[in-house]
Write a protein that holds these residues in place. Sequence first.
Motif, PDB file in Angstrom:
ATOM      1  N   UNK A 199      -5.007  -2.905   5.888  1.00 12.76           N
ATOM      2  CA  UNK A 199      -3.977  -3.722   5.041  1.00 12.76           C
ATOM      3  C   UNK A 199      -3.109  -3.048   4.184  1.00 12.76           C
ATOM      4  N   UNK A 200      -1.530  -3.165   4.824  1.00 14.38           N
ATOM      5  CA  UNK A 200      -0.536  -2.436   4.166  1.00 14.38           C
ATOM      6  C   UNK A 200       0.292  -3.648   3.617  1.00 14.38           C
ATOM      7  N   UNK A 201       0.763  -3.461   2.168  1.00 18.24           N
ATOM      8  CA  UNK A 201       1.699  -4.217   1.840  1.00 18.24           C
ATOM      9  C   UNK A 201       2.871  -3.373   1.569  1.00 18.24           C
ATOM     10  N   UNK A 202       4.066  -3.523   2.368  1.00 20.04           N
ATOM     11  CA  UNK A 202       5.362  -2.772   2.222  1.00 20.04           C
ATOM     12  C   UNK A 202       6.136  -3.674   1.142  1.00 20.04           C
ATOM     13  N   UNK A 203       6.404  -2.818   0.289  1.00 15.58           N
ATOM     14  CA  UNK A 203       7.515  -3.069  -0.725  1.00 15.58           C
ATOM     15  C   UNK A 203       8.734  -2.616  -0.608  1.00 15.58           C
ATOM     16  N   UNK A 204       9.765  -3.666  -0.464  1.00 13.11           N
ATOM     17  CA  UNK A 204      11.211  -3.073  -0.326  1.00 13.11           C
ATOM     18  C   UNK A 204      11.983  -3.558  -1.585  1.00 13.11           C
ATOM     19  N   UNK A 250      -9.402  -1.219   3.686  1.00 16.68           N
ATOM     20  CA  UNK A 250      -8.474  -0.377   2.524  1.00 16.68           C
ATOM     21  C   UNK A 250      -7.279  -1.405   2.444  1.00 16.68           C
ATOM     22  N   UNK A 251      -6.675  -1.508   1.022  1.00 19.04           N
ATOM     23  CA  UNK A 251      -5.680  -2.170   0.744  1.00 19.04           C
ATOM     24  C   UNK A 251      -4.469  -0.983   0.339  1.00 19.04           C
ATOM     25  N   UNK A 252      -3.543  -0.915   0.831  1.00 18.66           N
ATOM     26  CA  UNK A 252      -2.429   0.267   0.696  1.00 18.66           C
ATOM     27  C   UNK A 252      -1.075  -0.553   0.257  1.00 18.66           C
ATOM     28  N   UNK A 253      -0.493  -0.011  -0.720  1.00 21.15           N
ATOM     29  CA  UNK A 253       0.725  -0.505  -1.046  1.00 21.15           C
ATOM     30  C   UNK A 253       1.749   0.613  -0.770  1.00 21.15           C
ATOM     31  N   UNK A 254       2.853   0.567  -0.015  1.00 22.06           N
ATOM     32  CA  UNK A 254       3.801   1.302   0.366  1.00 22.06           C
ATOM     33  C   UNK A 254       5.077   1.022  -0.137  1.00 22.06           C
ATOM     34  N   UNK A 255       5.647   1.922  -1.020  1.00 23.21           N
ATOM     35  CA  UNK A 255       7.029   1.565  -1.385  1.00 23.21           C
ATOM     36  C   UNK A 255       7.841   2.784  -1.779  1.00 23.21           C
ATOM     37  N   UNK A 256       8.824   2.651  -1.458  1.00 23.24           N
ATOM     38  CA  UNK A 256       9.937   4.044  -1.945  1.00 23.24           C
ATOM     39  C   UNK A 256      10.116   3.943  -3.512  1.00 23.24           C
ATOM     40  N   UNK A 257       9.993   5.339  -4.042  1.00 17.63           N
ATOM     41  CA  UNK A 257      10.193   5.324  -5.522  1.00 17.63           C
ATOM     42  C   UNK A 257      10.917   4.552  -6.013  1.00 17.63           C
ATOM     43  N   UNK A 258      10.783   3.871  -7.250  1.00 15.92           N
ATOM     44  CA  UNK A 258      11.398   2.810  -7.989  1.00 15.92           C
ATOM     45  C   UNK A 258      11.783   1.633  -7.277  1.00 15.92           C
TER      46      UNK A 258
END
Length: 313
Positions: A144-149, A58-66
């Motif tokens: 797999x987690x892509x953490x976007x900040x 699985x590919x997961x994109x995690x990020x706080x709104x906006x």
Amino acid sequence: MEKSRIKSVDFMVKAIAAANTMHRDELLFYYKGILYPRTICSPETFKALESFEARRDDVILAGYPKSGTNWLSQILTDLIAISQKKTPGSESSLIAEEQEVISYLEVGDAEKYERMTKLPSPRFMVTHLRPENLPESIFQNNAKILLLIRNPKDVATSYYHFSNGMALLPSYETWDDFFTDFMTKKMAWGCCFEYLSEWNKYADKENIMTITYEDVKENPALSVKNIAMFLGIPLTEEQLQLVVERSSFQSMKKNSDKTHGSFGNILFRKGGVSDWKNLFTEDQSKKMDKVFEEHIAGTKLGKRLKYDLYCKA
């Protein structure tokens, strides 16, 4: 409109219509101490999510709104299409089953996770949830987690405009009112600083890659190349350029009617860096600096944000 988007857009149109009939105070509800939009999330869905079974691929994109999740979703969707030997944006890159599944993990009906078991691998999901509120299987199976900040001042600025444009969320008469709520944990999906602090506990895991909005903005080609490497997807130079071109702000804004329907203009407003300088007072800027210093500054994610570069006037 791309077929895989139809279900999501239809769902959102109905959710917005429902939100338009509700009082401001009714738009959000608490679940485990965090606020969520009532017309797109529900306690039943959160309960069902707990038993969701993640796959290793699985590919997961995690990020706080906006933080730029719509932008990175475009990049990841195209990369996954390439990994499946399909051309990004073509009809052949779309999977019929995806019409039944909304990509945001916590958004939709409680039965969606059963439908997701029928999706072929690799499945792509997006989430605004903090790690402790995600299904345990995601971490147990090393998905797999892509953490976007993104720098928190621009997050707050973008969130303010988004709240005033999106009926799902309470609107604000003034920026000052919004800033007070943002700093006192009254936002949908919780406090931005707590979000960063909780995800920081996972930042060293091999299955998690952290990327900043500002890095992608500064060097899109290098960012796409690094993400593809993290996912194990080989790219030709031509494929790389195609993904970069399709994920440019201009291209996504131009195609927003096709991809996101009538609320595309709300999602794709400016796509810039340092817009916070148009709203923050000196006092507000110092208040956020203090909170950042207390909670995030010395952490791995805090350093990645280059706060002094992007958040100091």
